[in-house]
Design a protein around this motif. Structure first.
Motif, PDB file in Angstrom:
ATOM      1  N   PHE A 178     -18.462 -64.590 -42.365  1.00  0.00           N
ATOM      2  CA  PHE A 178     -17.708 -63.860 -42.681  1.00  0.00           C
ATOM      3  C   PHE A 178     -18.449 -62.622 -43.256  1.00  0.00           C
ATOM      4  O   PHE A 178     -18.032 -61.447 -43.297  1.00  0.00           O
ATOM      5  CB  PHE A 178     -16.430 -64.225 -43.847  1.00  0.00           C
ATOM      6  N   ALA A 179     -19.434 -62.726 -44.255  1.00  0.00           N
ATOM      7  CA  ALA A 179     -20.140 -61.851 -44.802  1.00  0.00           C
ATOM      8  C   ALA A 179     -21.013 -60.988 -43.793  1.00  0.00           C
ATOM      9  O   ALA A 179     -20.928 -59.699 -43.824  1.00  0.00           O
ATOM     10  CB  ALA A 179     -21.369 -62.314 -45.743  1.00  0.00           C
TER      11      ALA A 179
ATOM     12  N   TYR B 245     -27.505 -60.354 -39.968  1.00  0.00           N
ATOM     13  CA  TYR B 245     -27.557 -60.703 -41.440  1.00  0.00           C
ATOM     14  C   TYR B 245     -28.701 -61.712 -42.004  1.00  0.00           C
ATOM     15  O   TYR B 245     -29.040 -61.412 -43.151  1.00  0.00           O
ATOM     16  CB  TYR B 245     -26.124 -61.201 -41.476  1.00  0.00           C
TER      17      TYR B 245
ATOM     18  N   MET C  82     -14.313 -54.085 -49.155  1.00  0.00           N
ATOM     19  CA  MET C  82     -13.104 -54.682 -48.315  1.00  0.00           C
ATOM     20  C   MET C  82     -12.178 -55.439 -49.023  1.00  0.00           C
ATOM     21  O   MET C  82     -11.255 -56.100 -48.662  1.00  0.00           O
ATOM     22  CB  MET C  82     -13.562 -55.064 -47.039  1.00  0.00           C
TER      23      MET C  82
ATOM     24  N   PRO D  42     -21.129 -58.472 -49.822  1.00  0.00           N
ATOM     25  CA  PRO D  42     -21.435 -58.753 -48.139  1.00  0.00           C
ATOM     26  C   PRO D  42     -21.574 -57.454 -47.575  1.00  0.00           C
ATOM     27  O   PRO D  42     -22.223 -57.071 -46.575  1.00  0.00           O
ATOM     28  CB  PRO D  42     -20.420 -59.468 -47.746  1.00  0.00           C
ATOM     29  N   CYS D  43     -20.822 -56.276 -48.009  1.00  0.00           N
ATOM     30  CA  CYS D  43     -20.847 -55.014 -47.318  1.00  0.00           C
ATOM     31  C   CYS D  43     -21.689 -54.026 -47.830  1.00  0.00           C
ATOM     32  O   CYS D  43     -21.971 -52.786 -47.710  1.00  0.00           O
ATOM     33  CB  CYS D  43     -19.385 -54.412 -47.566  1.00  0.00           C
ATOM     34  N   GLY D  44     -22.595 -54.409 -48.896  1.00  0.00           N
ATOM     35  CA  GLY D  44     -23.635 -53.610 -49.477  1.00  0.00           C
ATOM     36  C   GLY D  44     -23.142 -52.591 -50.351  1.00  0.00           C
ATOM     37  O   GLY D  44     -23.678 -51.425 -50.491  1.00  0.00           O
TER      38      GLY D  44
ATOM     39  N   ALA E  15     -18.290 -58.938 -41.964  1.00  0.00           N
ATOM     40  CA  ALA E  15     -17.751 -57.629 -42.994  1.00  0.00           C
ATOM     41  C   ALA E  15     -18.899 -56.622 -42.878  1.00  0.00           C
ATOM     42  O   ALA E  15     -18.631 -55.595 -43.352  1.00  0.00           O
ATOM     43  CB  ALA E  15     -17.656 -58.151 -44.507  1.00  0.00           C
ATOM     44  N   GLY E  16     -20.235 -57.156 -42.736  1.00  0.00           N
ATOM     45  CA  GLY E  16     -21.225 -56.228 -42.867  1.00  0.00           C
ATOM     46  C   GLY E  16     -21.292 -54.960 -41.787  1.00  0.00           C
ATOM     47  O   GLY E  16     -21.378 -53.804 -42.299  1.00  0.00           O
TER      48      GLY E  16
ATOM     49  N   ASN F 235     -15.499 -61.290 -53.529  1.00  0.00           N
ATOM     50  CA  ASN F 235     -16.648 -62.167 -53.951  1.00  0.00           C
ATOM     51  C   ASN F 235     -17.383 -61.930 -55.045  1.00  0.00           C
ATOM     52  O   ASN F 235     -18.055 -62.728 -55.647  1.00  0.00           O
ATOM     53  CB  ASN F 235     -17.805 -62.102 -52.574  1.00  0.00           C
TER      54      ASN F 235
END
Lengths: 427, 429
Positions: free
Chosen positions: A300-301, A237, B20, B81-83, A304-305, B24
């Protein structure tokens, strides 16, 4: 959802703040304590369950998002009065103008609100030096299940008449009432901050170093641990070259008067040296601190990725047993063939093992359940506690403890409409 | 019909599932900050699309209305964060709504006018001629207020007048520099051609000052972003194809635009529109590769002349348009232009890339909300104490000008290129 329920709710909060798009759950966003009082009184009469988070199958989902004003910052009494959806970040941004701070930092998301900290009572990142949310919540305005408005505590530092109801509601997961106004204690902001990020070859080394720091009477404002799969995720990340040989890291923030912070930093470095660190980074200026904080905040990000499903456990052990707990989690990961990351507030012995899994694979979900049961047994053996699940309450507090809690719940919410199932399980 | 929209959403089912639901996006969504209800934010809209895909929800008027609550500022996408590319998913949701329910009648009328390039051009020229009859000019800034109630325009809203002569009518098709080093095509976009011709004049002056010939292809048309973000993708394709064919007819080293959204259309939207048409995609890619936003072009490609800059004594702050900051990711170059100008005192505002609330046609349909979002921007501008707000988008300029006047603030809003033009002019004096 029945029409008369929708109509009544629309009359209370206005049509644009009632959402029931094709579901049995109606989301209601009141703007004032009086509106919440009317919503709860109605729900109580009709015996409709009211939830404050999650995705309930049916019932009222109460969103407090519109109640987000900072009512007062009383710089003379070091007190602030806020509505529940003020974020911790927004309050601190306002307090910074006055050289003050609200120390508890839940550390998970910039969107964490004061109301959520009342509900969950996190001790968060700064717990060791500054304590948990409950140490800062001085008073509350709470709407009870039947709609009555209850005021507890206040701005006075000494406030001992009657039961300490503020403490009762703090951490009650909004099962006893809904906090609509929160009085919090403030602290002067520290003069200096220094941040240190150290990497270790194993989780145990990091755990031992953390225990040694505290035993050596260093009290960092923040002392976080990160181990296991999460390090790889963070490396992906934030590709700024976290050392590849690191299996765990400790993240520290020291704060206070300049001379004291300098002295503490030297002491910290010499303590850590004994536990084979593979790399240490420190930062004193704002930009450098921010860069190191970014590593911690991104966890967390970063996890989550990967975007498989995640389950987060929450356990606490005495700090002296931290290394053993970390070792136990590592063993469980091998034994049950699971991907477990460990995040944690090492300062307070609070660890958050994160199980990454594929929700469509039942064998994995079964193994996670078995691993969690085994983990609970190890944690109890180490003299620790595991948060969250109601079924564990009885084993921790005994039958009398659970009965007392359920009696309180029934006294304040006889129809069990507020977040049913939480904390005490059945009413 | 039902199958068609299901397919539109099914294409993005995996992308939708990647959300998810962490929320955010709430932190950065300018609309959520004002209204504080879930349909305002990306997570809520994605949940609605999921409900449609799962069969729990139909595409109703409510769905349509909620999908419209988005300024397309891309802040959620940048934060996720998950793009998850939430802004594109929302456009897909709008596309599905258009497929099922058709376009809003007002939009339909505007788009059908826009579709006919000749008629559109004629109408806006007329508007330039007769605008003074219906609008009262406000002193100082390029600003006007309506004399009569007008459909689709808030009574108190301040806009900018249509130019008496559009930009492309003011110049020959090719404007030669004294010594020509390069030849660029200028994609003017509608705002600069019909309203803020002063920005276009500055672009031409600055390019000439850098020994660059400027070609203004006569038949160029709207970039298509306004129809694209409103879910009319088929019309966007027609515009894209028209513009690509038009610019292919000229021998150009580069294409420049002075608007983040127009540049993004050329660089990202056009290639993305022809995924099922390889030949057209190749042509779109070829032009996309040589298209630049003006400040990006001057700094990164043309290495603009710093020797010919005279003094411009002003204090300036900058607003980064959404499609510049998060669309084409150009924020350092306009600052570099300003910092090169002697006399300019640059003061950064808080959150310079936070949306100003204009959001293209969003501010027409939701003026009150657009005003609330903008009022925060105005407060951030005011607290810098700067006298000029530099930006890179005509619509931002108009909406911020409106906000400054509504809030009794004295600042003037200019395109960054206008300040650079002033500096070259100052040297020549």
């Amino acid at each position: 959802m029945q029409t008369h329920v929708l109509t009544t709710l629309q009359q209370i909060v206005g049509a644009s703040y009632v959402l029931a798009e094709g579901t049995e759950t109606v989301t209601v966003s009141p703007a004032t304590a009086d509106e919440i009082s009317l919503v709860l009184a109605f729900a109580n009469r009709e015996k409709i369950p009211v939830f404050t988070d999650g995705s309930p199958a049916s019932g009222i989902l109460l969103s407090l998002a519109r109640m987000n004003s900072i009512v007062e910052v009383d710089t003379a009494n070091l007190v602030a009065v806020v509505e529940p959806s003020v974020t911790v970040a927004a309050l601190n941004a306002e307090l910074e103008k006055h050289g003050l701070m609200y120390p508890p930092d839940p550390g998970t998301s910039p969107e964490v609100t004061l109301g959520e900290t009342v509900a969950a009572n996190p001790e968060g990142l700064r717990g060791l030096k500054y304590g948990a949310a409950k140490h800062y919540i001085m008073g509350l305005e709470t709407i009870l299940a039947d709609g009555r408005i209850l005021k507890t505590g206040g701005k006075n530092v000494k406030d001992v008449a009657g039961y300490d109801m503020t403490k009762l509601f703090t951490g009650s997961q909004q099962t006893l009432g809904i906090a609509t106004k929160i009085i919090v204690k403030l602290m002067p902001a520290p003069e200096t901050k220094k941040v240190l990020l150290a990497f270790f070859p194993s989780a145990e080394d990091a755990g031992k170093a953390a225990a040694a720091l505290i035993a050596g009477k260093t009290i960092p404002a923040v002392l976080e641990i990160m181990a296991g799969a999460v390090l790889k995720a963070v490396q992906t990340y934030i590709p700024d070259g976290l050392p590849a040989e690191a299996a765990a890291s400790l993240f520290l923030e020291l704060d206070g008067i300049n001379a004291a912070v300098e002295k503490e930093l030297l002491k910290t470095l010499s303590t850590i040296e004994a536990y084979r660190p593979v790399a240490i980074r420190t930062a004193g200026d704002a930009a450098g601190r921010e860069a190191l904080w970014e590593v911690r905040r991104s966890v967390f990000a970063a996890l989550a990725g990967n975007c498989s499903a995640h389950l987060i456990e929450d356990l606490t052990v005495p700090r002296t047993r931290l290394a053993e707990a970390l070792k136990a989690i590592g063993t469980l990961a091998g034994q049950f063939d699971l991907n477990i990351s460990i995040l944690g507030h090492a300062a307070t012995g609070n660890l958050l093992p994160v199980f990454a899994y594929d929700a469509t694979n039942p064998s994995q979900t079964d193994r996670i359940q078995a691993a969690r049961d085994a983990l609970f047994a190890s944690v109890r053996a180490l003299g620790g506690t595991m948060n969250g699940a109601p079924e564990r309450l009885e084993s921790q507090y005994g039958a009398a403890g659970l009965a007392a809690m359920r009696a309180i719940k029934r006294a304040l919410d006889p129809n069990c409409i507020l977040n049913p199932g939480k904390v005490t399980g059945a009413c | 019909m039902a199958m068609e929209y299901k397919k539109l959403l099914a294409d993005v089912e995996d992308a939708v599932a990647n959300c998810m639901k962490c929320g955010n996006c709430q932190e950065v969504c300018p609309i959520y900050k004002e209204v504080r209800i879930e349909p305002a934010v990306a997570r809520g809209k994605i949940a609605l699309m999921e409900a449609v895909l799962n069969g729990g929800l139909d595409i109703t008027a409510g769905f349509d209305k909620k999908m419209a609550l988005c300024v397309s500022c891309k802040a959620c996408t940048a934060k996720c964060p998950c793009g998850v590319k939430a802004d594109e998913l929302i456009i897909r949701g709008r596309q599905a709504a258009v497929a099922v329910r058709g376009l809003h009648p007002v939009k339909k009328a505007v788009f059908s006018l826009l579709k006919n390039r000749g008629l559109f051009d004629f109408s806006l020229r007329l508007a330039g001629m007769f605008g003074p009859l219906t609008f009262k000019k406000l002193p100082g800034r390029l600003a006007q207020i309506s004399r009569f109630p007008m459909p689709g325009l808030d009574r108190k809203r301040i806009t900018a007048p249509f130019a008496a002569t559009p930009l492309r009518g003011q110049y020959p098709e090719t404007v030669k520099a004294a010594q020509s080093k390069l030849r660029v095509g200028f994609f003017t976009g509608c705002t600069i051609n019909y309203i803020y011709t002063d920005i276009g004049q500055s672009v031409i002056n600055v390019l000439k000052a850098n020994d660059i010939d400027v070609v203004l292809p006569k038949l160029q048309h709207c970039c298509g972003t306004p129809v694209y973000v409103n879910g009319d993708v088929e019309l966007a394709k027609i515009f894209a194809k028209h513009n690509i064919e038009t610019f292919e007819n000229y021998k150009l080293d580069y294409i420049v635009a002075a608007c983040g959204s127009c540049t993004e259309a050329w660089k990202t939207e056009y290639p993305g529109l022809f995924l099922d048409d390889p030949a057209m995609k190749q042509r779109a890619d070829a032009l996309a590769a040589k298209t630049y936003e003006i400040s990006q072009f001057l700094v990164d490609i043309a290495k603009f002349r710093r020797d010919g800059l005279g003094e411009v004594k002003v204090s300036v702050t900058m607003h980064d348009p959404c499609h510049m900051a998060r669309g084409i990711k150009v924020t350092s170059q306009p600052r570099e232009l300003l910092k090169a100008i002697p006399g300019v005192e640059f003061i950064e505002m808080k959150d310079p890339s936070r949306c100003c609330g204009a959001g293209g046609s969003f501010s027409l349909a939701h003026y009150d909300l657009a005003r609330q979002i903008n009022d925060r921007k105005i407060a951030d501008i005011a607290s810098t104490g700067a006298s000029i707000v530099a930006t890179g988008c005509g619509l931002c300029r108009m909406h911020i000008t409106d906000g400054l006047i509504q809030n009794d603030k004295p600042q003037e809003v200019l395109h960054t290129i206008q300040l650079l033009d002033k500096a070259y002019q100052a040297r020549n004096k």
